[in-house]
Design a protein around this motif. Structure first.
Motif, PDB file in Angstrom:
ATOM      1  N   SER A   4     -20.224  82.046  45.809  1.00 27.96           N
ATOM      2  CA  SER A   4     -20.503  80.919  44.953  1.00 27.96           C
ATOM      3  C   SER A   4     -21.830  81.047  43.843  1.00 27.96           C
ATOM      4  N   GLN A   5     -22.302  82.180  44.044  1.00 28.10           N
ATOM      5  CA  GLN A   5     -23.427  82.557  42.961  1.00 28.10           C
ATOM      6  C   GLN A   5     -22.597  83.119  41.800  1.00 28.10           C
ATOM      7  N   LEU A   6     -21.310  83.588  41.974  1.00 29.47           N
ATOM      8  CA  LEU A   6     -20.788  84.254  40.779  1.00 29.47           C
ATOM      9  C   LEU A   6     -20.015  83.362  39.988  1.00 29.47           C
ATOM     10  N   SER A  12     -16.845  75.995  37.935  1.00 35.09           N
ATOM     11  CA  SER A  12     -15.497  75.806  38.599  1.00 35.09           C
ATOM     12  C   SER A  12     -14.782  74.674  38.406  1.00 35.09           C
ATOM     13  N   GLN A  13     -15.585  73.484  38.059  1.00 36.93           N
ATOM     14  CA  GLN A  13     -14.966  72.412  37.606  1.00 36.93           C
ATOM     15  C   GLN A  13     -14.552  72.258  36.253  1.00 36.93           C
ATOM     16  N   ALA A  18      -9.313  72.452  32.879  1.00 32.02           N
ATOM     17  CA  ALA A  18      -8.761  72.925  31.883  1.00 32.02           C
ATOM     18  C   ALA A  18      -7.286  72.720  32.191  1.00 32.02           C
ATOM     19  N   PRO A  19      -6.522  72.531  30.751  1.00 33.49           N
ATOM     20  CA  PRO A  19      -5.180  72.413  30.895  1.00 33.49           C
ATOM     21  C   PRO A  19      -4.383  73.595  30.993  1.00 33.49           C
ATOM     22  N   ILE A  20      -4.548  74.521  31.795  1.00 34.69           N
ATOM     23  CA  ILE A  20      -3.790  75.663  32.156  1.00 34.69           C
ATOM     24  C   ILE A  20      -3.147  75.653  33.390  1.00 34.69           C
ATOM     25  N   LYS A  25      -5.714  79.556  36.154  1.00 31.47           N
ATOM     26  CA  LYS A  25      -7.245  79.149  36.620  1.00 31.47           C
ATOM     27  C   LYS A  25      -7.631  80.125  37.743  1.00 31.47           C
ATOM     28  N   PHE A  26      -6.779  80.909  38.289  1.00 29.59           N
ATOM     29  CA  PHE A  26      -7.082  81.985  39.344  1.00 29.59           C
ATOM     30  C   PHE A  26      -7.612  83.185  38.652  1.00 29.59           C
TER      31      PHE A  26
END
Length: 155
Positions: A4-6, A12-13, A18-20, A25-26
């Motif tokens: 979560s710190q990376l 993340s939001q 994003a329209p991808i 996204k991964f």
């Protein structure tokens, strides 16, 4: 360091919105995680990120995992296992740790390409630049984007 710190909640939001494709996204998340780890390795070794080699990354990760195993502070939160640590090579890493090494090394090509596209050093990239680059590589209707195309550019 926890995963979560990376990647911050806001980052993340932004990726989620994003329209991808899900794959893009991964890839964006993996690339940002890798970027932050590469930055830490460069800082730890007092070396510009562009001058680091995959071997240095592997050795640094093995050392970081060994610190964790010995109960000392480490950069990443490693799972504990019963493997002996005789040398700092990939063969001494658990399969999970080898997977992390491969992801980080695979992202290296993309980080070089992203920095070249934005005419900056890898250390000067932003998460927005990484996201926009990944989005630009996805063709309309395309659902796959490959990590590490082997065409690393520096600049």
């Amino acid at each position: 360091m926890e995963l979560s710190q990376l990647l911050s909640i806001a980052e993340s939001q932004a990726i989620d919105q994003a329209p991808i494709s899900i794959q893009a996204k991964f890839l964006t998340r993996i690339t940002i995680h890798a970027w932050r780890v590469w930055l830490q390795v460069g800082q730890s070794l007092n070396q510009p990120v562009e001058q680091l080699s995959p071997r240095q990354m592997m050795d640094w990760l093995a050392s970081d995992a060994q610190l964790s195993r010995q109960g000392q502070p480490s950069f990443l939160a490693w799972a504990q296992d019963d493997r002996p640590w005789q040398t700092e090579s990939e063969s001494d890493l658990s399969s999970d740790q080898q997977f992390v090494v491969r992801l980080l090394v695979s992202a290296w090509d993309n980080l070089g390409n992203i920095a070249a596209a934005h005419h900056c050093a890898i250390a000067d990239l932003t998460t927005e630049q990484i996201l926009s680059w990944v989005a630009s590589k996805q063709q309309p209707g395309q659902s796959e984007i490959f990590l590490g195309d082997g065409d690393r550019k520096t600049g």
